[in-house]
Design a protein around this motif. Structure first.
Motif, PDB file in Angstrom:
ATOM      1  N   VAL A  57       0.829  -1.198   0.000  1.00 14.99           N
ATOM      2  CA  VAL A  57       0.000   0.000   0.000  1.00 14.99           C
ATOM      3  C   VAL A  57       0.864   1.249   0.000  1.00 14.99           C
ATOM      4  N   ASP A  59       2.370   3.154  -1.927  1.00 12.06           N
ATOM      5  CA  ASP A  59       2.106   4.314  -2.769  1.00 12.06           C
ATOM      6  C   ASP A  59       1.120   5.259  -2.155  1.00 12.06           C
ATOM      7  N   PHE A  60       0.143   4.724  -1.498  1.00  7.58           N
ATOM      8  CA  PHE A  60      -0.884   5.619  -0.981  1.00  7.58           C
ATOM      9  C   PHE A  60      -0.579   6.104   0.414  1.00  7.58           C
ATOM     10  N   ASN A  62       2.381   6.519   1.759  1.00  4.86           N
ATOM     11  CA  ASN A  62       3.448   7.487   1.777  1.00  4.86           C
ATOM     12  C   ASN A  62       2.875   8.730   1.154  1.00  4.86           C
ATOM     13  N   HIS A  63       1.961   9.344   1.863  1.00  6.46           N
ATOM     14  CA  HIS A  63       1.112  10.232   1.131  1.00  6.46           C
ATOM     15  C   HIS A  63       1.824  11.228   0.261  1.00  6.46           C
ATOM     16  N   GLN A  64       1.461  11.095  -0.764  1.00  6.44           N
ATOM     17  CA  GLN A  64       0.660  11.789  -1.681  1.00  6.44           C
ATOM     18  C   GLN A  64       0.248  13.129  -1.168  1.00  6.44           C
ATOM     19  N   LEU A  65       0.508  14.024  -2.060  1.00 10.22           N
ATOM     20  CA  LEU A  65       0.146  15.404  -1.773  1.00 10.22           C
ATOM     21  C   LEU A  65      -1.319  15.506  -1.351  1.00 10.22           C
ATOM     22  N   PRO A  66      -1.548  16.299  -0.345  1.00  8.92           N
ATOM     23  CA  PRO A  66      -2.913  16.371   0.198  1.00  8.92           C
ATOM     24  C   PRO A  66      -3.899  16.896  -0.836  1.00  8.92           C
ATOM     25  N   VAL A  89      -6.851  13.688  -7.407  1.00 13.61           N
ATOM     26  CA  VAL A  89      -6.015  12.490  -7.318  1.00 13.61           C
ATOM     27  C   VAL A  89      -5.021  12.464  -8.470  1.00 13.61           C
ATOM     28  N   LEU A  90      -5.524  12.751  -9.666  1.00 15.20           N
ATOM     29  CA  LEU A  90      -4.656  12.789 -10.831  1.00 15.20           C
ATOM     30  C   LEU A  90      -3.605  13.867 -10.684  1.00 15.20           C
ATOM     31  N   LYS A  93      -0.727  12.907  -8.353  1.00 13.22           N
ATOM     32  CA  LYS A  93       0.250  12.024  -8.968  1.00 13.22           C
ATOM     33  C   LYS A  93       1.026  12.751 -10.048  1.00 13.22           C
ATOM     34  N   ALA A  94       0.317  13.567 -10.825  1.00 14.77           N
ATOM     35  CA  ALA A  94       0.987  14.311 -11.894  1.00 14.77           C
ATOM     36  C   ALA A  94       2.059  15.221 -11.318  1.00 14.77           C
ATOM     37  N   GLU A  96       3.660  14.785  -8.586  1.00 19.55           N
ATOM     38  CA  GLU A  96       4.767  13.964  -8.141  1.00 19.55           C
ATOM     39  C   GLU A  96       5.662  13.618  -9.322  1.00 19.55           C
ATOM     40  N   LEU A  97       5.059  13.196 -10.403  1.00 17.68           N
ATOM     41  CA  LEU A  97       5.828  12.845 -11.593  1.00 17.68           C
ATOM     42  C   LEU A  97       6.588  14.055 -12.114  1.00 17.68           C
TER      43      LEU A  97
ATOM     44  N   ILE B  15       6.618  16.685   1.979  1.00 17.11           N
ATOM     45  CA  ILE B  15       6.340  15.719   0.925  1.00 17.11           C
ATOM     46  C   ILE B  15       7.196  15.998  -0.296  1.00 17.11           C
ATOM     47  N   ARG B  18      10.572  14.756   0.361  1.00 18.29           N
ATOM     48  CA  ARG B  18      10.697  13.314   0.286  1.00 18.29           C
ATOM     49  C   ARG B  18      10.818  12.863  -1.164  1.00 18.29           C
ATOM     50  N   PHE B  50       2.789  24.256 -12.028  1.00 19.86           N
ATOM     51  CA  PHE B  50       2.395  23.157 -12.901  1.00 19.86           C
ATOM     52  C   PHE B  50       0.922  22.832 -12.701  1.00 19.86           C
ATOM     53  N   PHE B  87       3.100  11.139 -19.004  1.00 24.98           N
ATOM     54  CA  PHE B  87       2.477  10.988 -17.690  1.00 24.98           C
ATOM     55  C   PHE B  87       1.192  10.177 -17.766  1.00 24.98           C
ATOM     56  N   LEU B  91      -0.433   7.736 -14.745  1.00 22.47           N
ATOM     57  CA  LEU B  91      -1.579   8.343 -14.078  1.00 22.47           C
ATOM     58  C   LEU B  91      -2.811   7.476 -14.216  1.00 22.47           C
TER      59      LEU B  91
END
Lengths: 320, 137
Positions: A57, A59-60, A62-66, A89-90, A93-94, A96-97, B15, B18, B50, B87, B91
């Motif tokens: 789990v 990925d989720f 280790n949060h992820q931007l709020p 949600v997208l 992740k975007a 982060e990428l 975050i 990290r 972005f 992406f 995604l």
């Protein structure tokens, strides 16, 4: 039971040997030995599975931007109204990428300069080198470009990322700097102090997109970004260009972005969709990005001239 | 049409840090890479812009389709438009995972609620009996 509590409070990640529960005082160990062993085994299994589950789990967790924060950022743009639940949600992740991409490219620059600390100019270099990062050109200023004296102080990363504009100081039309006779400006403190120009109006954006056929996107296919003639001409991002156009509008090119700044009192603009917009001093609009050819610039000029002329204002452009 | 801007929301520094540091240790596993404070800020700001950039593009696409609510499809199209098409795949996978997880979560949550209610009821009954016993005892 006591012994269970003890075991569960042992540290995570589990050490290879699980501390056995304390011996129960005054009871012979022998008959219970097999029980203890069993318990130990069970605990080991328990922790084994726990760890696996957590790793999966990851990925989720280790949060992820709020998501709420992302939503707030999105909503800072007034044009954005309703957002579906999946969108943040997208975006998380975007983002982060995106950060990953930026990191890699910045790291490359740091490595080239034999450093082991990532600095701001590494990021600036990454942005300059990568075409698709052009939208960031003004967010991370390069170190060389530090002579702010001429414009009386520059606000670094502006709150909304939309450049502040100061009407180019009355520089005689003694030639705008730069080869193409183009106007070049850079973000500076807005005279009204703390105000920022309205973000690009939707009407303009969409009209421009339909108007220009193949904008010849500035990103000439990946980071190979060469031969973008306009890009090179306007690489003079930090020269101050000057001149107020006679009727009080300035076209300002920052990086590969072209902005129109209204420095006259008022301008009425009707776009192709018959949307009327009234803009006044300090308003600036993003006209789009320059493509591979100067045609775009001419198109912009013509389009604007037409629009403004319809409303009774005329424009004179000087583009060599 | 003028607007006073106070402070923009920022992404949580921890975050961002990290993400950057994990990638750096991937890029150079042999030695530690440090990140300057200014650089971290630059990362945060860049990511924030972005979001704006992607969001504005997706919003345009959404409006062009005469819809009010920005959805996942708009975002995907926007990514293509701003040339971040690499992406799209990750995604898509991330979104699918999220949907799965959420579906599970909802069932779990209602089960948990029911169990809790049952337990509470049991507890209350027992307590009541105990009290009654005490009183009569």
């Amino acid at each position: 039971m006591d012994s269970n509590k003890q075991a569960q409070s042992s540290s995570y990640p589990p050490t290879s040997s699980i501390t056995p529960p304390p011996a129960i005082a005054a009871t012979p160990l022998a008959p219970f030995h097999h029980l203890l062993q069993q318990q130990q085994q069970q605990l080991q299994m328990f922790w084994f599975y726990q760890r696996q589950e957590i790793e999966q789990v990851n990925d989720f967790k280790n949060h992820q931007l709020p998501l709420a924060r992302i939503k707030k950022i999105m909503k800072a743009d007034e044009d954005v109204r309703m957002i579906s639940a999946e969108a943040p949600v997208l975006f998380a992740k975007a983002c982060e990428l995106f950060i990953l991409e930026l990191t890699i490219r910045s790291w490359l620059h740091a490595e080239e300069n034999k450093r082991r600390t990532l600095q701001k100019n590494d990021i600036a270099a990454a942005i300059t080198r990568t075409d698709i990062f052009d939208f960031l050109v003004d967010i991370v200023p390069r170190d060389e470009i530090k002579d702010e004296a001429g414009l009386g102080g520059m606000v670094g990363a502006t709150a909304s990322g939309v450049p502040y504009f100061y009407p180019p100081m009355g520089q005689p039309t003694g030639g705008p700097a730069g080869p193409g006779g183009m106007m070049i400006g850079r973000p500076a403190v807005d005279p009204t102090g703390g105000m920022y120009a309205q973000p690009p109006s939707q009407a303009w954006q969409s009209v421009w997109q339909t108007a220009g056929p193949d904008d010849g996107s500035y990103a000439s296919g990946g980071s190979g970004g060469q031969g973008n003639l306009d890009g090179q001409c306007l690489g003079l991002v930090n020269e101050t260009g000057g001149g107020l156009w006679p009727d009080g509008c300035s076209m300002i090119i920052v990086g590969l972005d072209v902005w129109l700044l209204f420095t006259g009192y008022k301008a009425f603009v009707i776009d192709n969709d018959m949307n009327l917009a009234i803009h006044k001093y300090g308003d600036s609009f993003h006209l789009g990005k320059l493509g591979k050819n100067k045609e775009n610039l001419f198109k912009m000029r013509n389009y604007l001239s037409n629009s403004l002329v319809r409303c009774g204002r005329s424009m004179v452009w000087q583009i060599a | 049409m003028e607007k006073v801007v106070s402070e923009a929301e920022e992404l949580p520094k921890a975050i961002v840090r990290r993400v950057v540091k994990e990638k750096l240790s991937e890029c150079s596993p042999d030695y530690d890479f440090n990140v300057h404070k200014d650089a971290l800020l630059a990362f945060s700001e860049s990511a924030r812009i972005f979001i704006h950039y992607l969001s504005a593009t997706a919003n345009n696409i959404c409006k062009e389709s005469k819809r009010q609510t920005m959805n996942a499809e708009d975002v995907f199209k926007a990514l293509e438009e701003i040339e971040f098409s690499e992406f799209v795949k990750p995604l898509g996978a991330s979104l699918a995972e999220f949907k799965k997880k959420n579906a599970g979560k909802k069932v779990d949550q209602s089960r948990k609620m029911r169990r809790k209610r049952r337990e509470n009821r049991g507890f209350i009954c027992r307590k009541r009996n105990q009290n009654q016993a005490k009183e009569t005892g």
